[in-house]
Design an enzyme around this catalytic site. Structure first.
Site, PDB file in Angstrom:
ATOM      1  N   GLY A   1     -98.192  81.585   2.497  1.00 34.33           N
ATOM      2  CA  GLY A   1     -98.649  82.907   2.897  1.00 34.33           C
ATOM      3  C   GLY A   1     -97.585  83.972   3.000  1.00 34.33           C
ATOM      4  O   GLY A   1     -97.861  85.053   3.514  1.00 34.33           O
TER       5      GLY A   1
ATOM      6  N   GLY B   1     -95.943  85.211   0.292  1.00 29.62           N
ATOM      7  CA  GLY B   1     -95.938  86.050  -0.903  1.00 29.62           C
ATOM      8  C   GLY B   1     -95.129  85.524  -2.065  1.00 29.62           C
ATOM      9  O   GLY B   1     -94.657  86.315  -2.883  1.00 29.62           O
TER      10      GLY B   1
ATOM     11  N   SER C   1     -81.693  68.760  15.593  1.00 29.99           N
ATOM     12  CA  SER C   1     -81.462  70.043  16.252  1.00 29.99           C
ATOM     13  C   SER C   1     -81.999  70.118  17.675  1.00 29.99           C
ATOM     14  O   SER C   1     -81.793  71.119  18.353  1.00 29.99           O
ATOM     15  CB  SER C   1     -82.074  71.184  15.419  1.00 29.99           C
TER      16      SER C   1
ATOM     17  N   LYS D   1     -86.512  79.770  13.272  1.00 31.26           N
ATOM     18  CA  LYS D   1     -86.628  79.334  14.668  1.00 31.26           C
ATOM     19  C   LYS D   1     -86.653  80.534  15.617  1.00 31.26           C
ATOM     20  O   LYS D   1     -87.411  80.555  16.598  1.00 31.26           O
ATOM     21  CB  LYS D   1     -85.472  78.392  15.018  1.00 31.26           C
TER      22      LYS D   1
END
EC number: 3.4.21.53
Length: 799
Positions: A355, A357, A674, A717
């Site tokens: 979504g 593009g 992470s 993030k």
């Protein structure tokens, strides 16, 4: 039923034994062999019962039918492979009262079923009808031995007659078992008669089909002979007008098309072959289709348009809002092409969440370069032949997707978008990703070989751009492409995209005028914050589409000139809010941390929960965590234990306390290093009892020395943190340089604090200071029963 007796059980697969039958059986299952051995030590009596599911290797009592046959073992022979060949004779029907598991085999308590002698005119009439019907059945079914016709009519007892015929019927096991369970002789004869009637009907149809196939084969052979004669006559008289016209047309097309030398030689060879074939033959159709494909793809047809960078920039800006760095890289790519007039540069790969593009960016590049746009979807492609084509030996063969795309483009310098390149798979049919290596290599694709065409095709003038959600694809394929990451949009960018692109499109699709459908900025922001949580704008478009549909309905229902989506209508149209935004927990809590994660669909928040309880020093981990995240937790655990005294934790606490770490949303697999600092913070908080700030999130990998190291996906993030309403984010010091790629609106909306050690994380995240403690091992010794944290399976339970 006679008096009860107990016998070993032999479960049968795919066979029903009837009384008076002598049947050889091959026995291989351990329990069955041991049951036979037990029988041979006794009176050689055994119960033969058919199991309900033939695939079941170890059937339980409930998986075995309750009516079988009492049989006598006539002969038993052990074979070299460990199986046993046994010859058994059915004696009488037996009903099972109960099963007993003797561990090595099953025993059953049974009673013999008494049958009447079937005397009477009805039984006699049925017996004659059954024998007559059986004679018809044997004539049609070649599987029944002819000697059965001699023996069956000699049987005088109706019950024995029904059983003997049932043994020869080619019916389902269930039907045979039903016959075995019919104790009334007259009813059994009726059932046998009905089954034979059904089988005879099927056999008659099969006979008709065989006759028809035989006639068809004879007809085909006759047609072949006549075709050969016709070809001989045609060679004498010349080709028919239609076939001659088609050949002339093909010859003209071959001369007119700018084929390569190899392709021209191949086309002329195939045309020569076609001249010597009958127009009606199957092979001529194959050759005509091949020539049609070969001449339909573009050879030397190129559309020329000089690349205008100012115009290209205007097209990209008009079609896409934001994505400045992405558009800048695309313009650099186009500038080099315009200057060198060559396509030897890298293949661009647009990588980003759904979504954002990617596909529409490809269309804009095609428009900017003036090339024909062709989209080639690779999602779910698992067969190499879909890329390279099928060889002509196969029925229905055709070229691969690459050649089909070129035929659709009708030009040799088309723009081909390879969509969803990361969604390809591989199986026994080959690896389509490997087939794409030649397509995407500028030094090789001038001689691309399609299995169907059997000649080289030049793809060097084609501009290839690929799209993907992730980089989960073979390394050789990645090496041939330049990765351009398309991150998610900020709230402001989504707002502008909705106003400039989505709302005008929806208004047009729903037949609404701009003045009839008014959506203020506040309503759009509320949709972004409370009804969607995504990196792209697809969910936002769906929500706005729902508003448009309801607006069309209410314009007709309420007879008003326009509708404005205010707070009241938004709540009515969109429903209950799906997400929280800017709302944190009311109080700071112990052991609850907000981490940040990156997925192929963009960034997301990762809630981590930790609790402690009296125990034996075990660490329990849940939440569908993968190996790297488990190792990250182990490293955080070791670091916390090594610094326990500085954190105010006495070592004996570890041996008396179990810690459970859970990451909610257990259906989603989670991996990566992470979340290391978040795991360490959760452990320190739960072991010291100091709450964690409710408005803080963090990301960073941890080392055993307590250093915070760099992570990936920082921009995604931080966008996720902003979407979730977090105020403060801790990031690794080493990632501070990556903040240059983060939009200013994101940096303005968050307090971003770089950290280099876990001590800094604890200082910023805990609501209170840590108080170091002293510990005298002599006064508070660690017991020898404590679990050692040596990384073995006893130190960490994972689920």
């Amino acid at each position: 039923m006679s008096e009860l007796r107990t016998l070993p059980v032999l479960p049968l697969r795919d066979i029903v034994v009837f009384p008076h039958m002598v049947v050889p059986l091959f026995v291989g299952r351990d329990k069955s062999v041991r049951a036979l051995e037990e029988v041979m030590r006794g009176d050689k009596q055994i119960l033969l019962v058919t199991q309900k599911n033939s695939a079941d290797d170890d059937p339980a009592p409930g998986d075995i039918f309750e009516v079988g046959v009492l049989a006598t073992v006539l002969q038993l022979l052990k074979l070299p492979d460990g199986t046993v060949k046994v010859l058994v004779e059915g004696k009488a029907r037996a009903a099972v009262v109960s099963f007993t598991d003797q561990e090595s085999y099953y025993e059953a308590q049974i009673g013999e079923v008494s049958e009447d002698d079937g005397a009477g005119p009805e039984a006699e009439a049925l017996s004659r009808a059954v024998v007559e019907q059986f004679e018809n059945y044997v004539k049609l079914n070649k599987k029944v031995p002819p000697e059965a016709l001699a023996s069956i009519p000699q049987i005088a007892e109706p019950g024995k007659l029904a059983d003997s015929i049932a043994a020869h019927l080619s019916v389902k096991i269930g039907d045979k078992q039903n016959l075995l369970e019919i104790f009334d002789v007259v009813k059994r004869l009726e059932k046998v008669f009905a089954l034979m009637e059904g089988e005879i009907s099927v056999l008659q149809v099969e006979k008709k089909i065989r006759s028809r196939v035989k006639r068809q084969m004879e007809k085909t052979q006759r047609e072949y002979y006549l075709n050969e004669q016709m070809k001989a006559i045609q060679r004498e008289l010349g080709d028919p007008d239609d076939a001659r016209d088609e050949l002339i047309d093909l010859e003209k097309r071959i001369k007119k098309t700018k084929l390569s030398k190899e392709a021209r030689t191949k086309a002329e060879s195939e045309l020569k072959k076609l001249r010597n074939m009958s127009p009606m033959s199957a092979e001529s159709t194959v050759v005509r289709n091949y020539l049609d494909w070969l001449l339909s793809i573009p050879w030397g047809k190129a559309k020329t348009k000089k690349i205008d960078l100012v115009e290209s920039e205007g097209i990209l800006d008009a079609d896409h809002y934001g994505l400045e760095k992405v558009k800048e890289r695309i313009l650099e790519y186009l500038a080099v092409q315009a200057r060198t007039n060559s396509l030897k540069g890298p293949i661009l790969c647009l990588v980003g969440p759904p979504g954002v593009g990617k596909t529409s960016l490809g269309k804009s590049i095609a428009k900017a370069t003036g090339r024909e746009f062709v989209r080639m979807s690779l999602g779910g492609v698992r067969d190499e032949a879909e890329i390279r084509g099928h060889r002509r030996t196969y029925i229905g063969s055709m070229p691969g997707k690459v050649v089909q795309s070129m035929k659709k483009a009708k030009t040799t310098n088309a723009f081909v978008l390879l969509d969803e390149i990361d969604k390809m798979g591989s199986d026994y049919r080959g690896d389509p990703a490997s087939a794409l290596l030649e397509v995407l290599d500028p030094s090789q694709n001038s001689t691309f070989g399609d299995h169907y065409l059997e000649v080289d095709y030049d793809l060097s003038q084609v501009m290839f751009v690929t799209t993907a959600n992730s980089l989960n694809m073979p390394q050789p394929l990645l090496d041939r492409m330049e990765i351009i990451r398309i991150p998610g949009y900020t709230e402001d960018e989504k707002l502008e995209i909705a106003k400039r692109h989505i709302l005008p499109k929806l208004a047009k699709d729903h037949g609404l005028k701009p003045a009839e459908f008014i959506v203020p900025d506040k309503a759009i922001r509320d949709l972004i914050r409370y009804y969607t949580r995504e990196a792209g704008v697809r969910s936002l478009e769906r929500e706005l589409g729902a508003l448009a549909r309801k607006t069309v309905r209410d314009l007709a229902r309420e007879k008003v000139a326009s509708i404005t989506i205010d707070d009241e209508r938004l709540a009515k149209y969109a429903g209950v809010k799906k997400y929280r935004y800017g709302e944190t927990d009311e109080v700071d809590q112990v052991g609850i941390v907000t981490g940040l994660a990156w997925t192929e669909f963009g960034g997301d928040i990762l809630t981590i929960e930790a609790v402690k309880m009296p125990g034996k020093g075990r660490m329990q981990i849940t939440g569908n965590l993968k190996d790297v995240m488990k190792e990250s937790i182990a490293a955080a655990n070791s670091y916390v234990r090594s610094r326990a005294l500085q954190f105010g934790i006495k070592p004996p606490v570890f041996e008396k306390t179990d810690v459970h770490i859970h990451v909610p949303d257990g259906a989603t697999p989670k991996d990566g290093p992470s979340a290391g600092i978040a795991m360490a913070l959760a452990m320190v908080s739960v072991l010291t009892g100091i709450p964690i700030r409710k408005d803080i999130a963090m990301t960073g990998e941890i080392t055993l020395r307590g250093r915070v190291t760099a992570i990936g996906g920082l921009k995604e993030k931080l966008l996720a943190a902003l979407r979730s309403g977090v105020k403060t984010v801790l990031i690794p010091q080493e990632n501070e340089k990556d903040l240059a790629d983060v939009p200013q609106t994101v940096k303005d909306g968050l307090e971003i604090i770089p950290v280099s050690t876990v001590d800094e994380v604890l200082k910023h995240a805990l609501t209170g200071p840590l108080t170091p403690v002293e510990w005298n091992e002599a006064e508070e010794p660690i017991t020898t029963s404590a679990k050692k944290d040596d990384g073995d399976s006893d130190a960490m339970l994972t689920h």
